[in-house]
Design a protein around this motif. Structure first.
Motif, PDB file in Angstrom:
ATOM      1  N   PRO A   1      36.579 -14.464 -20.081  1.00 23.86           N
ATOM      2  CA  PRO A   1      37.377 -13.962 -18.952  1.00 23.86           C
ATOM      3  C   PRO A   1      37.658 -12.462 -19.049  1.00 23.86           C
ATOM      4  CG  PRO A   1      38.301 -16.008 -19.792  1.00 23.86           C
ATOM      5  CD  PRO A   1      37.253 -15.576 -20.770  1.00 23.86           C
ATOM      6  N   ARG A   2      37.668 -11.813 -17.884  1.00 26.59           N
ATOM      7  CA  ARG A   2      38.009 -10.389 -17.816  1.00 26.59           C
ATOM      8  C   ARG A   2      39.498 -10.169 -18.079  1.00 26.59           C
ATOM      9  NH1 ARG A   2      34.708 -10.346 -13.102  1.00 26.59           N
ATOM     10  NH2 ARG A   2      32.710  -9.301 -13.469  1.00 26.59           N
ATOM     11  N   HIS A   3      39.823  -8.910 -18.383  1.00 29.44           N
ATOM     12  CA  HIS A   3      41.220  -8.453 -18.476  1.00 29.44           C
ATOM     13  C   HIS A   3      42.012  -9.151 -19.591  1.00 29.44           C
ATOM     14  CE1 HIS A   3      40.034  -6.657 -14.766  1.00 29.44           C
ATOM     15  NE2 HIS A   3      40.069  -7.787 -14.090  1.00 29.44           N
ATOM     16  N   LEU A   4      41.317  -9.585 -20.635  1.00 29.88           N
ATOM     17  CA  LEU A   4      42.036 -10.172 -21.767  1.00 29.88           C
ATOM     18  C   LEU A   4      42.586  -9.067 -22.660  1.00 29.88           C
ATOM     19  CD1 LEU A   4      39.581 -13.011 -22.891  1.00 29.88           C
ATOM     20  CD2 LEU A   4      41.756 -13.311 -21.701  1.00 29.88           C
ATOM     21  N   ALA A   5      43.799  -9.270 -23.150  1.00 28.22           N
ATOM     22  CA  ALA A   5      44.353  -8.337 -24.126  1.00 28.22           C
ATOM     23  C   ALA A   5      43.608  -8.487 -25.448  1.00 28.22           C
ATOM     24  CB  ALA A   5      45.836  -8.635 -24.337  1.00 28.22           C
ATOM     25  N   SER A   6      43.732  -7.487 -26.300  1.00 23.06           N
ATOM     26  CA  SER A   6      43.144  -7.579 -27.636  1.00 23.06           C
ATOM     27  C   SER A   6      43.732  -8.784 -28.372  1.00 23.06           C
ATOM     28  CB  SER A   6      43.443  -6.311 -28.425  1.00 23.06           C
ATOM     29  OG  SER A   6      43.212  -6.513 -29.803  1.00 23.06           O
ATOM     30  N   VAL A   7      42.891  -9.467 -29.149  1.00 24.06           N
ATOM     31  CA  VAL A   7      43.388 -10.627 -29.906  1.00 24.06           C
ATOM     32  C   VAL A   7      44.430 -10.201 -30.935  1.00 24.06           C
ATOM     33  CG1 VAL A   7      41.341 -12.069 -29.596  1.00 24.06           C
ATOM     34  CG2 VAL A   7      41.416 -10.445 -31.493  1.00 24.06           C
ATOM     35  N   ASN A   8      44.491  -8.892 -31.238  1.00 31.74           N
ATOM     36  CA  ASN A   8      45.493  -8.392 -32.178  1.00 31.74           C
ATOM     37  C   ASN A   8      46.862  -8.200 -31.520  1.00 31.74           C
ATOM     38  OD1 ASN A   8      43.664  -8.237 -34.353  1.00 31.74           O
ATOM     39  ND2 ASN A   8      42.853  -6.317 -33.540  1.00 31.74           N
TER      40      ASN A   8
END
Length: 641
Positions: A443-450
């Protein structure tokens, strides 16, 4: 010249062969025949063979049919109990019937998979002082014990896999008293081993196989006969499992139990040897003090812990007390069979403890695993290729296969890890139509997993949309228990479909319930990334929280990284990336299990498209259609009937 075995194998897979006659809708698959021919050649010429066979190739029949028709003694080793049991209870009986063959076949697991009748009786005799839940589980196990014919804990469904009663009653080398046992003639472990020694086809797991080989090399008793052919299925697990067997490990529970046993021997048999009780109790107290200090610190890296002077002094003080106890016990050798057994065990444990405390091998990682009350001390070699090379050089057919062995279309990482020299290498694509039947969505516009808080909320939102579109029928696979434990309650509040969460019951019970419900959502970590086969519309969607890189805090990973970097190489590309690619492929492999299956894979980690190394993941995945649009993914899911 074509051999007789080659002709027999070709006939079996032909359009009018035994498979076509026995399996409704059978059609000859070129990739399966290619693999069967390669296995036949390996068996005939005793050559090593490495085959990556994508989902749907039919690798099980491709290696079993040549092996069975060869008439040779064959060991098939798997990485999971699931596959081990499928081979023994389903695939082998079906093929032997089709081929009209009647060799003796045996299933053998590690001894801790079998009920020990001696321990069961001992635990029940002390039931009055037991935790009520443990006692309840013990009574359930005892009821099952009266019905089982093989004592295999895998057939026990009345208690969970995490039951605290199980470690108390499973067979263990440390607690076995051999022929002095009242249950010796009926011992489930002994019966299973006897069946294996007498069989022509033996199904084992990688742990047991490696343990057996190492025992043979050191001149101790063997569990398995020498075979003509060894086939490793789920071979991608072998390098990591080999680390365990070429290293050392020691549980402090064994020490604690041993001190308790020595005090019991004093009280029941050697009342004139009060020093045994006093010194054993002193060692137990020091062990508890050592435990407490380690649990307070919480570090898993023994090399770092050595810098703590107070801990170092306490560690060597504990070992000194154990050696004083050893000297005392040697003065009582021959007075009690039980005591003689414990003296031998104490010698082994003391040697392991000293080896761990010395921490002298620069080519090994020294780490501590923290349990509920006890510790496991591990020495893991950084590289097992040299040891494996000796293991696999004997003159027989070694065959390695898995759906996930290659990185960027290359098998050399696997062959290097196991020290394999000359061997035939084959990559076989899945025959499934991934392009039309599967959609891969990041999916687009995902925040960094961190960015943990935002990433968690976004992940839950994605899961809710996908689950509703799929009408349940979803696996959510996590890279950590922590993330699973955060997501599960959040989904519970927002999803109306049944949620099955790892830890609620054992793996097989959860999978059985998932299949029965027909609209469930299953949340799991590592155990559910592989060895799980759910076909058809029951599983339409697999959601993965992030790319499965190993934790940088893992001691073995850190030791390997330092070793790689000393050679001037990049630890990320040499270790982290290949391991993550293979693990991701395993998770992805849960989605499409049949040629008619359709489904969506959603990965909530945009590093796969934003980072240069993402291409290595993409090159190794099946050729699914791809999208960044979550709405397209949910539309695809909604149309799956």
């Amino acid at each position: 010249m074509t051999s007789k075995l080659t002709q027999q194998v070709a006939a079996a897979f032909s359009n009018d062969g035994v498979l076509a006659q026995s399996i409704k809708g059978y059609s000859c698959r070129d990739v399966q025949v290619t693999m069967a021919k390669a296995v036949t050649e390996s068996i005939s010429s005793c050559n090593n063979l490495v085959v990556e066979a994508g989902t749907g190739v039919g690798k099980t029949f491709a290696y079993l049919i040549p092996a069975l028709l060869s008439g040779k003694q064959v060991i098939v080793s798997t990485g999971s109990k699931n596959l081990q049991e499928q081979l023994f209870y389903k695939d082998l009986p079906a093929l032997l019937s089709m081929l009209e063959l009647t060799p003796k076949v045996a299933l053998l697991k590690g001894r801790n998979n079998y009920l020990c009748q001696h321990l069961m009786a001992k635990e029940l005799s002390g039931a009055s002082s037991m935790d009520p839940q443990v006692l309840d589980d013990l009574l359930r196990i005892n009821q099952w014990a009266g019905q089982t014919t093989d004592g295999d804990i895998g057939g026990l469904t009345s208690v969970t896999e995490s039951s605290q009663a199980l470690p108390l009653i499973v067979s263990a080398k440390e607690t076995c008293i051999g022929q002095r046992c009242d249950h010796y003639d009926d011992c489930f472990t002994r019966k299973a081993r006897n069946r294996a020694m007498d069989a022509r086809v033996i199904v084992v797991n990688h742990h047991l196989f490696l343990a057996d080989r190492i025992l043979k090399e050191t001149g101790f008793a063997e569990l398995l006969p020498d075979s003509d052919v060894v086939i490793f299925d789920e071979a991608h697990l072998l390098p990591d499992i080999a680390v365990t067997y070429f290293g050392q490990q020691c549980s402090t529970r064994q020490l604690s139990d041993l001190f308790d046993k020595l005090i019991e021997i004093y009280r029941l048999e050697l009342r004139d040897a009060k020093q045994i009780e006093l010194l054993s109790a002193r060692c137990a107290a020091m062990l508890n003090e050592w435990h407490q200090m380690l649990f307070n610190i919480g570090d898993t890296d023994w090399r770092r812990l050595l810098a703590n002077k107070a801990l170092s002094v306490l560690s060597w003080g504990l070992l000194k007390e154990i050696k004083v106890l050893q000297q005392l016990l040697l003065g009582h050798v021959g007075r009690s069979d039980n005591l003689d057994d414990e003296i031998e065990k104490l010698q082994v444990l003391a040697n392991k403890l000293e080896l761990f405390f010395l921490c002298e091998n620069n080519q090994a990682a020294y780490s501590i695993d923290y349990g509920h009350r006890y510790l496991v001390l591990r020495i893991a070699p950084i590289d097992v290729a040299k040891e494996c090379r000796k293991l696999f050089e004997s003159n027989l057919a070694w065959i390695f296969t898995s759906a996930t062995l290659q990185i960027n279309r290359d098998l050399s990482l696997f062959t290097r890890q196991l020290g394999l020299g000359k061997c035939q290498e084959i990559l076989l694509e899945s025959p499934f139509d991934y392009q039309n039947n599967a959609l891969f969505c990041v999916p687009r516009h995902l925040a960094s997993v961190n960015n943990h808080h935002v990433a968690l909320n976004q992940f839950v939102d994605v899961c809710v949309k996908a689950i509703n579109a799929a009408k349940g029928r979803t696996f959510i696979l996590f890279t950590s228990h922590r993330m699973l434990n955060l997501v599960a309650p959040a989904l519970q509040r927002r999803v109306s479909y049944p949620l099955l969460v790892q830890g609620q019951a054992n793996k097989q019970s959860l999978l059985k319930k998932y299949r029965q419900l027909g609209n469930a959502v299953l949340l799991g970590t590592g155990a559910f990334w592989e060895g799980v086969d759910v076909r058809g519309r029951l599983l339409s969607c697999v959601i993965i929280d992030k790319l499965p890189f190993v934790s940088p805090d893992d001691n073995l990973f850190r030791a390997r990284s330092e070793s790689i970097e000393r050679e001037g190489k990049d630890a990320f590309s040499e270790i982290s990336l290949p391991q993550a690619v293979i693990t991701l492929n395993q998770g992805v492999g849960r989605l499409i299990r049949d040629e008619k299956d359709k489904g969506v894979l959603i990965l909530c980690d945009n590093r796969i498209v934003n980072k240069p190394y993402g291409q290595a993941f993409l090159n190794s995945l099946p050729p699914m259609s791809r999208t960044r649009d979550l709405d397209k993914a949910t539309d695809f899911l909604a149309k799956i009937k």
